[in-house]
Structure formats: structure tokens, C-alpha cells
Design a protein around this motif. Sequence first.
Motif, PDB file in Angstrom:
ATOM      1  N   UNK A  71       7.769 -11.132  10.265  1.00  0.00           N
ATOM      2  CA  UNK A  71       7.812  -9.716   9.937  1.00  0.00           C
ATOM      3  C   UNK A  71       6.590  -9.343   9.122  1.00  0.00           C
ATOM      4  N   UNK A  72       5.997  -8.202   9.457  1.00  0.00           N
ATOM      5  CA  UNK A  72       4.793  -7.738   8.783  1.00  0.00           C
ATOM      6  C   UNK A  72       5.137  -6.598   7.836  1.00  0.00           C
ATOM      7  N   UNK A  73       4.730  -6.753   6.574  1.00  0.00           N
ATOM      8  CA  UNK A  73       4.889  -5.693   5.580  1.00  0.00           C
ATOM      9  C   UNK A  73       3.549  -5.468   4.896  1.00  0.00           C
ATOM     10  N   UNK A  74       3.409  -4.303   4.305  1.00  0.00           N
ATOM     11  CA  UNK A  74       2.224  -4.015   3.518  1.00  0.00           C
ATOM     12  C   UNK A  74       2.302  -4.837   2.230  1.00  0.00           C
ATOM     13  N   UNK A  75       1.154  -5.121   1.639  1.00  0.00           N
ATOM     14  CA  UNK A  75       1.147  -5.886   0.384  1.00  0.00           C
ATOM     15  C   UNK A  75       1.836  -5.079  -0.717  1.00  0.00           C
ATOM     16  N   UNK A  76       2.104  -5.708  -1.836  1.00  0.00           N
ATOM     17  CA  UNK A  76       2.754  -5.036  -2.963  1.00  0.00           C
ATOM     18  C   UNK A  76       1.834  -3.921  -3.483  1.00  0.00           C
ATOM     19  N   UNK A  77       2.374  -2.711  -3.600  1.00  0.00           N
ATOM     20  CA  UNK A  77       1.593  -1.566  -4.049  1.00  0.00           C
ATOM     21  C   UNK A  77       1.639  -1.457  -5.565  1.00  0.00           C
ATOM     22  N   UNK A  78       0.509  -1.056  -6.160  1.00  0.00           N
ATOM     23  CA  UNK A  78       0.511  -0.767  -7.587  1.00  0.00           C
ATOM     24  C   UNK A  78       1.125   0.620  -7.793  1.00  0.00           C
ATOM     25  N   UNK A  79       1.484   0.920  -9.034  1.00  0.00           N
ATOM     26  CA  UNK A  79       2.044   2.246  -9.330  1.00  0.00           C
ATOM     27  C   UNK A  79       1.053   3.350  -8.987  1.00  0.00           C
ATOM     28  N   UNK A  80      -0.217   3.109  -9.277  1.00  0.00           N
ATOM     29  CA  UNK A  80      -1.257   4.104  -8.993  1.00  0.00           C
ATOM     30  C   UNK A  80      -1.372   4.358  -7.493  1.00  0.00           C
ATOM     31  N   UNK A  81      -1.361   3.283  -6.698  1.00  0.00           N
ATOM     32  CA  UNK A  81      -1.435   3.431  -5.240  1.00  0.00           C
ATOM     33  C   UNK A  81      -0.210   4.176  -4.708  1.00  0.00           C
ATOM     34  N   UNK A  82       0.962   3.817  -5.208  1.00  0.00           N
ATOM     35  CA  UNK A  82       2.183   4.490  -4.766  1.00  0.00           C
ATOM     36  C   UNK A  82       2.161   5.977  -5.069  1.00  0.00           C
ATOM     37  N   UNK A  83       1.683   6.323  -6.258  1.00  0.00           N
ATOM     38  CA  UNK A  83       1.597   7.736  -6.629  1.00  0.00           C
ATOM     39  C   UNK A  83       0.587   8.486  -5.774  1.00  0.00           C
ATOM     40  N   UNK A 137       2.151   9.075  -2.324  1.00  0.00           N
ATOM     41  CA  UNK A 137       3.125  10.171  -2.382  1.00  0.00           C
ATOM     42  C   UNK A 137       2.428  11.525  -2.456  1.00  0.00           C
ATOM     43  N   UNK A 138       1.346  11.585  -3.222  1.00  0.00           N
ATOM     44  CA  UNK A 138       0.587  12.834  -3.329  1.00  0.00           C
ATOM     45  C   UNK A 138      -0.002  13.220  -1.977  1.00  0.00           C
ATOM     46  N   UNK A 139      -0.532  12.253  -1.253  1.00  0.00           N
ATOM     47  CA  UNK A 139      -1.101  12.522   0.072  1.00  0.00           C
ATOM     48  C   UNK A 139      -0.017  13.021   1.017  1.00  0.00           C
ATOM     49  N   UNK A 140       1.153  12.376   0.987  1.00  0.00           N
ATOM     50  CA  UNK A 140       2.238  12.775   1.885  1.00  0.00           C
ATOM     51  C   UNK A 140       2.703  14.198   1.571  1.00  0.00           C
ATOM     52  N   UNK A 141       2.799  14.536   0.304  1.00  0.00           N
ATOM     53  CA  UNK A 141       3.335  15.846  -0.088  1.00  0.00           C
ATOM     54  C   UNK A 141       2.316  16.972   0.017  1.00  0.00           C
ATOM     55  N   UNK A 142       1.063  16.685  -0.291  1.00  0.00           N
ATOM     56  CA  UNK A 142       0.076  17.752  -0.375  1.00  0.00           C
ATOM     57  C   UNK A 142      -1.174  17.530   0.468  1.00  0.00           C
ATOM     58  N   UNK A 143      -1.165  16.507   1.295  1.00  0.00           N
ATOM     59  CA  UNK A 143      -2.337  16.193   2.095  1.00  0.00           C
ATOM     60  C   UNK A 143      -2.601  17.256   3.151  1.00  0.00           C
ATOM     61  N   UNK A 196      -5.107  16.557   5.658  1.00  0.00           N
ATOM     62  CA  UNK A 196      -5.610  15.834   6.831  1.00  0.00           C
ATOM     63  C   UNK A 196      -4.437  15.130   7.519  1.00  0.00           C
ATOM     64  N   UNK A 197      -4.060  15.555   8.730  1.00  0.00           N
ATOM     65  CA  UNK A 197      -2.872  14.984   9.392  1.00  0.00           C
ATOM     66  C   UNK A 197      -2.932  13.475   9.602  1.00  0.00           C
ATOM     67  N   UNK A 198      -4.101  12.944   9.915  1.00  0.00           N
ATOM     68  CA  UNK A 198      -4.234  11.500  10.148  1.00  0.00           C
ATOM     69  C   UNK A 198      -3.947  10.740   8.857  1.00  0.00           C
ATOM     70  N   UNK A 199      -4.485  11.226   7.767  1.00  0.00           N
ATOM     71  CA  UNK A 199      -4.299  10.583   6.470  1.00  0.00           C
ATOM     72  C   UNK A 199      -2.822  10.626   6.049  1.00  0.00           C
ATOM     73  N   UNK A 200      -2.166  11.753   6.278  1.00  0.00           N
ATOM     74  CA  UNK A 200      -0.748  11.896   5.935  1.00  0.00           C
ATOM     75  C   UNK A 200       0.097  10.927   6.757  1.00  0.00           C
ATOM     76  N   UNK A 201      -0.165  10.846   8.055  1.00  0.00           N
ATOM     77  CA  UNK A 201       0.596   9.959   8.929  1.00  0.00           C
ATOM     78  C   UNK A 201       0.416   8.499   8.509  1.00  0.00           C
ATOM     79  N   UNK A 202      -0.807   8.105   8.182  1.00  0.00           N
ATOM     80  CA  UNK A 202      -1.050   6.727   7.751  1.00  0.00           C
ATOM     81  C   UNK A 202      -0.358   6.438   6.426  1.00  0.00           C
ATOM     82  N   UNK A 203      -0.374   7.394   5.510  1.00  0.00           N
ATOM     83  CA  UNK A 203       0.306   7.216   4.225  1.00  0.00           C
ATOM     84  C   UNK A 203       1.810   7.051   4.435  1.00  0.00           C
ATOM     85  N   UNK A 204       2.386   7.814   5.361  1.00  0.00           N
ATOM     86  CA  UNK A 204       3.808   7.674   5.673  1.00  0.00           C
ATOM     87  C   UNK A 204       4.125   6.270   6.186  1.00  0.00           C
TER      88      UNK A 204
END
Length: 81
Positions: free
Chosen positions: A2-14, A17-23, A25-33
Motif C-alpha cells: 500500500x502506498x501512502x504519502x510520507x508523514x506531513x508536518x503541521x505546517x505542510x498540513x495547514x 488545507x489552505x490550498x484546498x479551501x482557498x486555492x 488553481x484547479x490542478x493545485x487544489x486537486x493534487x492537495x486533495x
Amino acid sequence: MTLYVRELSNEEGNKLLHIVRRGTEPVEVRRALLILASAQKMKVPEISRLYHISGEHIRKTIHRFNEEGMGSLKPNYGGGR
């Protein structure tokens, strides 16, 4: 395996979330999701069904994020001919 993303830091996670909520650029939002879904331990087939994106694309996105970090979310448009 099974493939998962590496452990995210709090800064990366925030930032994700900011990109998903207020992004804007559709490509960037989709990748963040995709990255956030993987960080929540969703498997690639589950993410694929949820967002209607191929498993191959999801795997490439996760591998690229693991190697390059936040910079991998930006679209890399070619210049054409």
C-alpha cells in the motif's frame, strides 16, 4: 504494498488545507486533495473512487510529493512547440 504519502508536518498540513479551501488553481487544489486523502491513510483505490482519478495518476502524485514536497503541487505547463 500500500502506498501512502510520507508523514506531513503541521505546517505542510495547514498549507494543504489552505490550498484546498482557498486555492484558485484547479490542478493545485486537486493534487492537495489527493495528498490529504493519502495522509488520512486512504488507499489509492479508495481515493480513485472518491475523486474519479486514475490510480496511476494518484500514485505519481504521491511519489512526486514525497520527493519534492509542496513544490510538486504546482502545475508544470510546457511552453508548447
